[in-house]
Design a protein around this motif. Structure first.
Motif, PDB file in Angstrom:
ATOM      1  N   LEU A  53      -3.451   4.537  -1.222  1.00 25.33           N
ATOM      2  CA  LEU A  53      -3.536   3.768  -2.411  1.00 25.33           C
ATOM      3  C   LEU A  53      -2.887   2.291  -1.953  1.00 25.33           C
ATOM      4  CD1 LEU A  53      -1.193   6.364  -4.520  1.00 25.33           C
ATOM      5  CD2 LEU A  53      -3.671   6.279  -4.206  1.00 25.33           C
ATOM      6  N   HIS A  54      -3.924   1.448  -2.958  1.00 19.55           N
ATOM      7  CA  HIS A  54      -3.792   0.017  -2.869  1.00 19.55           C
ATOM      8  C   HIS A  54      -2.555  -0.407  -3.718  1.00 19.55           C
ATOM      9  CE1 HIS A  54      -5.850  -3.011  -0.690  1.00 19.55           C
ATOM     10  NE2 HIS A  54      -6.061  -4.058  -1.788  1.00 19.55           N
ATOM     11  N   ASP A  99       0.739  -1.271  -0.059  1.00 23.02           N
ATOM     12  CA  ASP A  99       0.038  -0.033   0.057  1.00 23.02           C
ATOM     13  C   ASP A  99       0.852   1.224  -0.005  1.00 23.02           C
ATOM     14  OD1 ASP A  99      -2.255  -1.654   0.430  1.00 23.02           O
ATOM     15  OD2 ASP A  99      -1.580  -1.611   2.550  1.00 23.02           O
ATOM     16  N   SER A 116      -9.123   2.825  -2.497  1.00 19.59           N
ATOM     17  CA  SER A 116      -8.326   3.950  -2.490  1.00 19.59           C
ATOM     18  C   SER A 116      -8.920   5.140  -1.796  1.00 19.59           C
ATOM     19  CB  SER A 116      -7.694   4.293  -3.749  1.00 19.59           C
ATOM     20  OG  SER A 116      -8.498   5.044  -4.482  1.00 19.59           O
TER      21      SER A 116
END
Length: 735
Positions: free
Chosen positions: A398-399, A385, A436
């Motif tokens: 954010l993934h 992440d 996200s």
């Protein structure tokens, strides 16, 4: 006490000096005169400025020159760890460590083929080849100018080798492949899993903390970022890379890599935290032997099993080299790594060396969230992440961008049927379909290796909107702790964010200890343990679940929790649960009381009393430059007040007993801590465990140890004016 370090250290500017000509012209491997001339020309375009903490601020005319200087500076600080990382990445550890490393090498070589990497190097864009060329040149020039350094194996580095190690995480996706299962398959025998593989041997959680705070929640209206990787100590170098081409990045760089892995530039900051996304899968293949050949079933057809030979060299006890040859197999799902129930197991994971190296470099040059996301669209970050902040005041969770699209009917935590085409990966998710959070109204984001469904409080993504494979980690107590220190606050400064990062609460014990005390209260007076445990129970009843140097309750609680964890770790792993979460949900009163009784007995046996201050038990020690750590109660060490991340401590120190020690020693946890403030000009404060240098003779071998233990971050000298008065040495490589 948690503060930002103030005050100045007295330093002198040491004059540069030249090595003897013979050393400057010596070359590793088969260096030519053209090699030597190129290296010296590159070195002349580089300046390395060492500050009074030994940290290298590297400047080159071009980005490639900065790479040359940065990797040269890393080699000065710890060439041994650079070589060790590339022996691992290239699948050549056994050449140094002997036969015991064969299976780790074979695992790596199932993906890393030198011939393929050489071809990929030739296919790489010209700008990336220049960086890889400079990387190899910097390492080879270091060896040429340091004839007293004797590599264990790698006497010459080739540019293509940089593609073997592109991502920067500790371990990486490949470590999910069981070495015992791999050995069992290729030696055609059953090998029981190790205690570490089953969870029976307690292991400090890997991972990290990241927090970003929006300007609305700060006192000065400046976005803030906490960078807090939890890795094994001395895993990364702290440095700055700048160039006349506009490069200016500062942070933690994994030994041997030429990009800043976690850090910041004048406009943005990025922090990677290990993700719970499921993007490494196993496929159970139905093997059919037909006409002397191997096939695997896929739908109503048979497909041929591919095979290739891999030769692993290994060092024998007498110093000579032996070799083992393996015929390895693969299907379209990936290489075969195990056999279970008569099925061959293929492992699918991301292997995209060129895009991964591009993404790792280019994100250090991004200027805002939009440009960062454009770079991320290469979808070559699989295990992390990202917590993001920038000078515009943008923040984001954010993934990982490499997430295969799958049929959510199947549970990919276990091997799925490879013969069923419905289980196949079906391309990659678009970034817009991943969980996200961008600029949430709550004004903060965090990740502590927990699920994304709590990344921004009520503004978090909702699990119901995503496939279940988007997270298999679940919650953890560090996530609970992060919520505690962030909710409802609008007065953050850099100093207050540092304070939050070292907040002493242990939320796991806030759940576990009341259960234990209720168990104690319910014990019959006839139970002999009731009287024996009365005083320990009284101490825990008065405790506020906060760690501290002098806290006896912390010692008692940790020894109790560790005793429980040692008994139930394998069950927690089998249940796919974090250890402390499992202990909170699935222990019985008898197990909890028995573990307390054993913890008290252990403390009395080892220390003569169960009343022991935590700082007397929990110690930091750096004895020498050994990569495999060892510890000694009789030698100097310093106390550390924070605990394992298991118990929800945001400041993580992973302590345990070692052979012949009674004290706990940590070798992982907070390895690098930085807080970045995006004001009119970016400012930062940081600390690195131990110190920058891996040389015990260096003053920077352990000069940051006490700062580290106290949570006392020093100013980062990011701008040239910051460095004034703090320069220890300025030189070009080879001087």
């Amino acid at each position: 006490m948690v503060t930002m370090l103030s005050g100045l250290r007295a330093v002198t500017l040491a004059g540069a000096f030249l090595l003897p000509a013979a050393a400057a012209h010596a070359a590793p491997g088969s260096a030519t005169s053209a090699d030597r001339a190129r290296w010296q020309a590159e070195a002349a375009r580089v300046t390395i400025t060492r500050d009074d903490w030994g940290i290298a601020h590297v400047h080159g005319k071009s980005d490639a020159d900065a790479v040359f200087g940065a990797i040269y500076a890393q080699a000065e600080d710890d060439f041994g760890r650079i070589e060790a990382n590339y022996l691992t990445a290239l699948g050549r550890k056994a050449e140094a460590d002997g036969e015991s490393a064969i299976w780790q090498d074979l695992r790596q070589r199932l993906y890393v083929d030198p011939a393929t990497l050489k071809a990929q190097y030739r296919q790489s864009p010209a700008w990336l080849r220049k960086l890889m060329d400079a990387w190899a040149d910097g390492l080879n020039y270091y060896l040429a100018t340091h004839p007293d350094v004797h590599p264990r194996v790698l006497t010459r580095f080739e540019p293509w080798m940089a593609l073997s190690f592109t991502e920067g995480s500790i371990g990486g996706d490949i470590e999910r492949i069981s070495l015992t299962q791999l050995q069992g398959f290729y030696e055609h025998r059953q090998i029981p899993p190790t205690a570490l593989e089953t969870g029976a041997l307690r292991k400090e959680p890997g991972g990290s903390n990241g927090i970003a705070i929006a300007p609305a929640n700060t006192a000065d209206g400046h976005a803030l970022l906490l960078i807090n990787p939890h890795t094994s100590f001395y895993f990364r170098s702290e440095l700055q890379m700048t160039s006349d081409a506009g490069l200016n990045a500062y942070g933690a760089s994994t030994w041997g890599q030429f990009f800043i892995y976690q850090g910041f530039n004048p406009k943005i900051g990025w922090m990677h935290t290990s993700s719970g996304v499921d993007n490494v899968d196993q496929f159970a293949e139905t093997i059919v032997r037909k006409g002397g050949k191997l096939f695997y079933r896929y739908g109503d057809r048979l497909r041929p099993v591919s095979s290739s030979d891999v030769e692993i060299a290994f060092r024998k006890a007498d110093g000579t080299m032996g070799h083992r040859r393996f015929t390895t197999y693969r299907t379209h799902h990936g290489p075969i790594v195990a056999e279970t129930g008569g099925k061959w197991i293929a492992e699918a994971l991301m292997w995209k060396p060129i895009p991964a190296l591009e993404q790792s470099w280019l994100r250090t040059t991004a200027t805002d969230l939009a440009s960062y996301l454009k770079i991320a669209d290469r979808k070559a970050n699989s295990s992390n992440d990202t917590i993001f902040a920038d000078a515009k005041g943008e923040i984001a969770y954010l993934h990982p961008q490499f997430v295969p699209v799958r049929d959510d009917r199947f549970d990919y935590r276990e091997p799925v049927d490879g013969a069923n085409p419905a289980t196949d990966w079906k391309g990659l998710h678009a970034l817009s379909t991943l969980p996200s959070v961008e600029n949430p109204g709550i004004g903060w984001v965090h990740n502590t290796n927990d699920w994304p469904w709590d990344a921004a409080g009520p503004d978090s993504p909702k699990a119901k909107d995503y496939p279940r494979y988007m997270d298999q980690a679940g919650p953890n107590f560090r996530g609970v702790h992060a919520d505690e220190v962030l909710k409802g606050r609008h007065d953050f400064t850099a100093a207050k964010l540092i304070g939050a990062a070292f907040d002493s609460h242990l939320p796991a014990f806030a759940v576990l200890v009341p259960k234990l005390l209720a168990d104690f209260d319910a014990m019959p007076e006839s139970d002999a343990r009731k009287a024996r445990l009365a005083e320990p129970a009284r101490l825990l009843r008065r405790w506020d679940e906060r760690w501290g140097y002098g806290s006896q309750a912390t010692t008692l609680a940790v020894f109790w929790g560790d005793t429980l964890g040692d008994q139930l770790g394998d069950k927690a792993q089998a249940a796919h649960m974090r250890l402390a979460m499992y202990l909170a949900a699935h222990t019985t009163p008898e197990q909890r009381i028995d573990a307390l009784d054993k913890a008290v007995a252990q403390l009395e046996r080892d220390f003569g009393t169960w009343r022991v201050a935590w700082g007397d038990v929990n110690r930091f020690q750096r004895l020498d430059d050994s990569i495999v750590p060892h510890f000694d109660d009789a030698k100097p060490s310093i106390p550390v007040p924070f605990t394992s991340a298991v118990w929800g401590s945001l400041a993580s120190f992973g302590p345990k007993l070692y052979p012949d020690t009674k004290k706990y020693y940590g070798n992982s946890g907070n390895s690098f801590v930085a807080v970045v403030e995006f004001g009119p000009k970016v400012r930062a404060w940081a600390v690195t465990a131990g110190g920058e240098s891996g040389d015990p003779a260096s003053p920077h071998f352990r000069d940051e140890a006490q700062l580290y233990a106290d949570g006392n971050l020093r100013p980062v000298y990011f701008w040239p004016e910051d460095l004034k008065g703090h320069v220890e040495r300025r030189y070009s490589p080879g001087q």
